[in-house]
Scaffold this active site. Structure first.
Site, mmCIF file in Angstrom:
data_model
loop_
_atom_site.group_PDB
_atom_site.id
_atom_site.type_symbol
_atom_site.label_atom_id
_atom_site.label_comp_id
_atom_site.label_asym_id
_atom_site.label_seq_id
_atom_site.Cartn_x
_atom_site.Cartn_y
_atom_site.Cartn_z
ATOM 1 N N GLU A 711 0.950 -1.131 0.056
ATOM 2 C CA GLU A 711 0.063 0.022 0.099
ATOM 3 C C GLU A 711 0.949 1.270 0.075
ATOM 4 O OE1 GLU A 711 -3.399 -0.071 -0.018
ATOM 5 O OE2 GLU A 711 -3.723 -1.986 0.566
ATOM 6 N N CYS A 745 -1.950 9.110 3.438
ATOM 7 C CA CYS A 745 -1.614 8.723 2.217
ATOM 8 C C CYS A 745 -2.819 9.009 1.252
ATOM 9 C CB CYS A 745 -1.456 7.035 2.083
ATOM 10 S SG CYS A 745 -2.776 6.118 2.756
HETATM 11 P P1 NAD Z 1 8.736 4.876 4.238
HETATM 12 O O1 NAD Z 1 8.406 4.325 3.010
HETATM 13 O O2 NAD Z 1 9.656 5.741 4.468
HETATM 14 O O3 NAD Z 1 8.748 3.873 5.507
HETATM 15 C C1 NAD Z 1 7.901 2.939 5.533
HETATM 16 C C2 NAD Z 1 8.409 1.705 6.415
HETATM 17 O O4 NAD Z 1 9.199 1.046 5.470
HETATM 18 C C3 NAD Z 1 8.890 1.863 7.649
HETATM 19 O O5 NAD Z 1 8.940 1.231 8.401
HETATM 20 C C4 NAD Z 1 10.538 2.131 7.170
HETATM 21 O O6 NAD Z 1 11.426 1.748 8.228
HETATM 22 C C5 NAD Z 1 10.545 0.912 6.227
HETATM 23 N N1 NAD Z 1 11.536 0.971 5.271
HETATM 24 C C6 NAD Z 1 12.300 1.978 4.853
HETATM 25 N N2 NAD Z 1 13.348 1.426 3.825
HETATM 26 C C7 NAD Z 1 12.978 0.056 3.655
HETATM 27 C C8 NAD Z 1 13.794 -0.858 2.830
HETATM 28 N N3 NAD Z 1 14.797 -0.492 2.233
HETATM 29 N N4 NAD Z 1 13.237 -2.152 3.148
HETATM 30 C C9 NAD Z 1 12.357 -2.334 4.006
HETATM 31 N N5 NAD Z 1 11.690 -1.369 4.510
HETATM 32 C C10 NAD Z 1 12.146 -0.326 4.637
HETATM 33 O O7 NAD Z 1 7.272 5.685 4.319
HETATM 34 P P2 NAD Z 1 6.944 6.621 5.831
HETATM 35 O O8 NAD Z 1 7.338 7.959 5.508
HETATM 36 O O9 NAD Z 1 6.983 5.839 6.947
HETATM 37 O O10 NAD Z 1 5.079 6.642 5.306
HETATM 38 C C11 NAD Z 1 4.762 7.748 4.555
HETATM 39 C C12 NAD Z 1 4.530 7.294 3.195
HETATM 40 O O11 NAD Z 1 3.422 5.932 3.339
HETATM 41 C C13 NAD Z 1 3.555 8.053 2.269
HETATM 42 O O12 NAD Z 1 4.130 7.987 0.921
HETATM 43 C C14 NAD Z 1 2.234 7.761 2.257
HETATM 44 O O13 NAD Z 1 1.484 7.845 1.136
HETATM 45 C C15 NAD Z 1 2.458 6.017 2.303
HETATM 46 N N6 NAD Z 1 1.202 5.403 3.065
HETATM 47 C C16 NAD Z 1 0.749 4.801 2.229
HETATM 48 C C17 NAD Z 1 -0.725 4.392 2.831
HETATM 49 C C18 NAD Z 1 -1.622 3.225 1.938
HETATM 50 O O14 NAD Z 1 -2.314 2.700 2.416
HETATM 51 N N7 NAD Z 1 -1.476 3.403 0.635
HETATM 52 C C19 NAD Z 1 -0.867 4.308 4.099
HETATM 53 C C20 NAD Z 1 -0.196 5.027 4.846
HETATM 54 C C21 NAD Z 1 0.936 5.575 4.379
#
Ligand code: NAD
Length: 954
Positions: A711, A745
């Site tokens: 997501e 999001c």
């Molecule tokens: P992010 O992608 O930076 O981080 C998300 C998670 O991924 C964190 O736990 C982070 O530690 C982990 N992560 C980072 N690098 C990684 C890697 N290389 N391998 C595996 N895991 C890794 O996102 P964020 O800043 O925490 O959240 C905001 C983003 O999330 C926005 O883009 C938002 O649109 C999206 N979001 C989407 C939904 C949805 O349902 N579509 C819901 C909430 C947030």
């Protein structure tokens, strides 16, 4: 109080005995049978003819709601065509002459619009509709200005009729609007001077008339109301505070109390307010008003009405998860309450009662209680309605108040829709009494209610039981003063310590070992444990709200919504697991058994973002666990405490420690886990970029081919056309773009507003933004709080600086503090510039005024994201066409585009926004589990016994 108890109390306190009730019925019948008593006028007859449950009734109401407000002729004619073609006018057999004429006209209009001569006919149909709407408006509204209204009142007013002027309009959305209403009231009081009464809506005096915003609105509202009262006192007239939604009642009574006790208003007995019999707490409210009046040595005018917001009170309580409805769910109980309240008011030494009703039985009951004393009370009718009964009462010497709306026709639509609803509802007294058989209208509420144990209406489900297969999460009522105070006093963030995961290999090994036994426990066992976790979350409400505010920066409303969502996820997936993980027997040849089983995939890695540190974190976990997987969950590094506390609770609820393993850490930990060759799947919510990194990691892993449920980000837009209702659109824009400081999001990033509608919408938006309070999450009056951390705030600031160089700032909110994590909401008009390529994850709204919404939508579609999309239009044809055109997983029409409810609005996108299946949806557990099929040859040992033994069917 629950409804059964409340009604039982009413029955106990009912003031009329058998003989009195017989007299009440006789008197009502007599009033109704007087010549001209219930004949109604042309418009009333017309309204009675339309069943609001029918397509025609709805089309007519929707037309009334939007027609006069639509600024341009082209859209108005589209609206007209949609509404006229939507209904089958000919099908409705008419019950009177007027209706049949109206229906023939509408039929004709529809025919003409569909015919080749429609180019000529269109404007004619528009003119006719305009004239019709104007006629409806004039029927229910005394005048467009106070002077016009006064003149009409003078011409039409009769002896012993007192006009109560109600200045129409919606609640103020902006301080500017509140100021304008305030000035309007002052002007009206000065003009009416001495000849009548004025009704004041407190929601018009302040744009934040909410219990949570008491600290902001109370003092200015008291001051404004006091000033109006003083003016009314100087003009020797009365001022009545109108009743509004129940969630504002505590605040309204406290404002009344402050004004009633004001020293400048002594010796003036003109202050009053309206109370609503459909509220269970109204008897208590009357006591409070009596005590207030007594303490301040004044007489308060109290007007009792049945209640004006019944349907919205029901919906509000369901949506907000309130355990009880504030209103009765059966109309009979409201009628019962009306009499009990009337009795209380007539008994009260410091209340002068007025009774607003069109129900002859209720009014006759009041007359009975007053024992023939025609000056013990005043009765009230709405201008344009119920003339007959009141005329009969006037003839007997009663004084009649006429509640008379005043205002420009385009402002009256919500009022008009209310009246249409009232007139058209099948249960309306007027409608029943207009029929040939009046027995239904005159059924005694005491006998009806007392005939059996009082029960809430079975078709109206309370919040807890909205869903057939699971409990719904409930929430405290923020509109109740004492409840809010207690809640705020109890919220606390517990101290929680967190250690970063070191050896991810060991964690995967543990999870792997624990998975099979967990899967073997069966869906029902696992579901039961998830439900226990939900119960534990409920019990830890205060701690979670504290943590969500403290660590996540969430406002009180956002924190409650997230905590509820987490509970709902646990219960929803539990119910889903029970229903869809059962083995499924397939049809096939005789002598063979074919059963498809579902089982967990193995050890699942769940990676979540910080912006829903409880709901998304637990949502992924609940889905994976109920499906039979073990889970290694890596929360976002910004919000570890919330995750830690939730997992401790899950272990406490009985979920084994090796089945649910917490792995704190940053992206490196996430990468180590997702790159591990022994995992069976990844659930990821976060940015598009990280989603792609994980997809590549999985693809290059030497192990099995495992699924990724992702997501990711959105580039979400809302399209607003010129038929939209501006106030509603702006409410939804504000909530969607700036709620949670834009860190959702689903948040609105790009506002597309049709050129023709832009001026009004943007003006309102600017004013509404000026009213947003930016401040600490712990303050209940805060609308927008901080961003998650400094890095995020700096990124958003940089993006804003960039936009400012090419766009024109519509409004930028202020923030007075010195915490650099705060970025106040901003809206920038970017018309003429390219649409953005990616989201800015903060309270930044980019506005585009466009000539053609469809073209703009196509360009946004082409960006490749497909998460949420909002539409504001009153054109059903356009709703459908835009839904087809828009690329998004979730489309929201005429509402905000955030806050999807688990199991109600399954949530998630496609394209760059994710893989699906949706979170909280009905396909989710299929993705988290796998199928295992067994085909058994039951005929292998020498033949098929059951077939051979089969008897002939002859
Ligand atoms: P992010 O992608 O930076 O981080 C998300 C998670 O991924 C964190 O736990 C982070 O530690 C982990 N992560 C980072 N690098 C990684 C890697 N290389 N391998 C595996 N895991 C890794 O996102 P964020 O800043 O925490 O959240 C905001 C983003 O999330 C926005 O883009 C938002 O649109 C999206 N979001 C989407 C939904 C949805 O349902 N579509 C819901 C909430 C947030």
């Amino acid at each position: 109080m629950n409804e059964t108890d409340a009604v039982q109390t009413l029955l106990k306190d009912y003031p009329l005995d058998d003989a009195a009730r017989a007299r009440v019925r006789e008197r009502a019948l007599e009033w109704l049978e007087r010549p001209a008593a219930h004949k109604g006028e042309m418009v009333e007859q017309l309204l009675h003819g339309f069943d609001l449950g029918s397509a025609e009734g709805r089309a007519m109401m929707e037309l009334a709601e939007a027609y006069l407000r639509t600024p341009d002729a082209a859209t108005r004619s589209l609206l007209l065509r949609d509404k006229l073609t939507q209904a089958a006018w000919q099908k409705n057999t008419s019950d009177n002459k007027t209706t049949s004429i109206a229906k023939s006209l509408l039929r004709m209009g529809r025919g003409v619009l569909n015919s080749p001569v429609r180019i000529v006919a269109g404007p004619i149909a528009a003119l006719t509709t305009e004239a019709g709407m104007g006629q409806l408006a004039r029927h229910f509204v005394l005048g467009e200005t106070i002077d016009e209204a006064l003149k009409k009142a003078q011409n039409e007013g009769r002896e012993r009729e007192i006009f109560s002027f109600d200045i129409l309009g919606e609640g103020a959305r902006t301080e500017g609007a509140a100021q304008a209403y305030f000035e309007n009231y002052k002007h009206a009081i000065a003009r009416v001077s001495g000849t009548g009464n004025i009704s004041v809506k407190l929601s018009a005096l302040h744009h934040k008339f909410e219990e949570t915003h008491r600290a902001v609105c109370f003092v200015p509202m008291v001051e404004r109301l006091r000033e109006l009262c003083l003016l009314a006192k100087n003009h020797t007239m009365n001022l009545t505070v109108d009743a509004e939604e129940e969630r504002r009642l505590d605040l309204m009574l406290d404002i009344m109390e402050a004004v009633s006790g004001d020293a400048t208003l002594t010796n003036w007995n003109g202050l009053g307010c309206a109370v609503q019999a459909y509220l269970k707490r109204t008897p208590e409210t009357i006591d409070r008003l009596q005590n207030m009046a007594k303490a301040h040595n004044r007489i308060l005018w109290v007007r009792l009405v049945k209640g004006a917001y019944w349907d919205s009170e029901i919906k509000y309580a369901q949506v907000m998860g309130h355990a009880h409805f504030p209103v009765y769910t059966q109309k009979t109980y409201t009628d019962l309450s009306y009499m009990v309240c009337a009795h209380k008011m007539l008994q009260a030494s410091h209340i002068y009662p007025a009774f607003g009703s069109h129900n002859a039985l209720s009014l006759s009951g009041v007359a009975e209680l007053a024992q023939g004393n025609v000056s013990a009370f005043e009765t009230q009718r709405l201008f344009g309605m119920g003339d007959g009964i009141h005329e009969a009462m006037r003839a007997e010497g009663y004084t009649i108040g006429v509640y008379a709306p005043v205002g420009p026709h385009h402002d009256l639509l919500p009022y008009l829709v209310r009246r249409l609803l009232e007139n058209g509802a099948n249960t309306s007294f007027l409608k029943l009494a207009s029929g040939a058989d009046m027995t239904k209208a005159l059924r005694d509420p005491y006998e009806r209610a007392g005939a059996q144990t009082p029960v809430p209406h079975p078709a109206i489900r309370p919040a807890a039981h909205l869903y057939p297969d699971r409990l719904n999460s409930l929430a405290p009522v923020l509109g109740h003063r004492d409840e809010l105070k207690t809640l705020l006093a109890h919220i606390h963030a517990p101290a929680i310590s967190v250690t970063t995961a070191k050896d991810t290999d060991a964690l995967v090994a543990r999870a792997l070992k624990a998975q099979k036994p967990w899967d073997k426990k069966g869906a029902d066992h696992r579901a039961g444990l998830l439900e226990k976790l939900a119960d534990a979350l409920v019990l830890q409400q205060h701690a979670f709200l504290g943590l969500l505010q403290d660590e996540g920066g969430k406002t009180i409303a956002d924190a409650i919504a997230e905590w509820r969502e987490a509970i709902d996820f646990c219960r929803f997936y539990a119910a889903q697991a029970r229903s869809i993980l059962e083995p499924h027997t397939q049809f096939g040849p005789d002598g063979e058994r074919n059963i498809t089983h579902r089982e967990g995939r193995g050890a699942f890695v769940c990676i979540s973002p910080w912006n829903f540190p409880l709901a998304i974190f637990l949502g992924q976990i609940a889905a994976a666990l109920t499906a039979g997987n073990s889970v290694i969950a890596k929360p976002a590094e910004q919000t570890p405490k919330i995750a830690q506390f939730a997992v401790e609770l899950a272990h406490g609820a009985g979920i084994p420690k090796d089945v649910l393993i917490l792995a704190h850490g940053d992206g490196k930990t996430g990468a180590a886990l997702t790159g591990h060759s022994d995992i069976a799947g990844v659930a990821f919510t976060g940015s598009y970029e990280v989603g792609k990194i994980i997809q590549r990691a999985l693809a290059s892993s030497p192990g099995p081919i495992v699924p990724l449920i992702a997501e990711t980000a959105g580039l979400n837009a809302m399209a607003v056309d010129s038929s939209a209702l501006p106030e509603q659109a702006v409410d939804d824009i504000i909530l969607s773009a700036f709620g949670s400081a834009g860190q959702r999001c689903s948040a609105l990033r790009i506002l597309l507003v049709e050129d023709k509608a832009a001026a009004r919408i943007l003006d309102l938006l600017k004013g509404a933004m000026a009213g947003l309070r930016v401040g600490p999450a712990s303050d209940p009056a805060t609308d927008v709080s901080r961003l998650i951390d400094l890095e995020a705030a700096d990124n958003v600031r940089k993006a804003i600086a960039n936009l400012k160089s090419s766009g024109a700032v519509l409004h930028e909110c202020a923030y007075a503090g010195d915490d650099a994590r705060f970025v106040p909401p901003i809206a920038i008009d970017m018309t003429g510039q390219n649409f953005p390529d990616a989201e800015i994850f903060g309270p930044v709204l980019q506005i585009y005024r466009v000539p053609n919404l469809e073209d703009a939508i196509r360009t946004i579609n082409a960006r490749g994201y497909a998460l949420t999309f909002g539409v504001h239009t009153r054109l059903p044809g356009r709703e459908a066409a835009l839904f087809d055109l828009i690329e998004a997983g979730n489309v929201y029409i005429n509402r905000s585009m955030i806050g999807a409810t688990v199991g109600v609005q399954p949530f998630g996108g496609h394209g760059r926004s994710g893989t699906g299946p949706k979170a909280g949806g009905y396909q989710t557990l299929y993705a988290y589990s796998r199928e295992k099929h067994v085909a058994t040859n039951t005929a292998a040992a020498g033949g098929n016994a059951s077939l051979v033994a089969l008897q002939d069917s002859l």
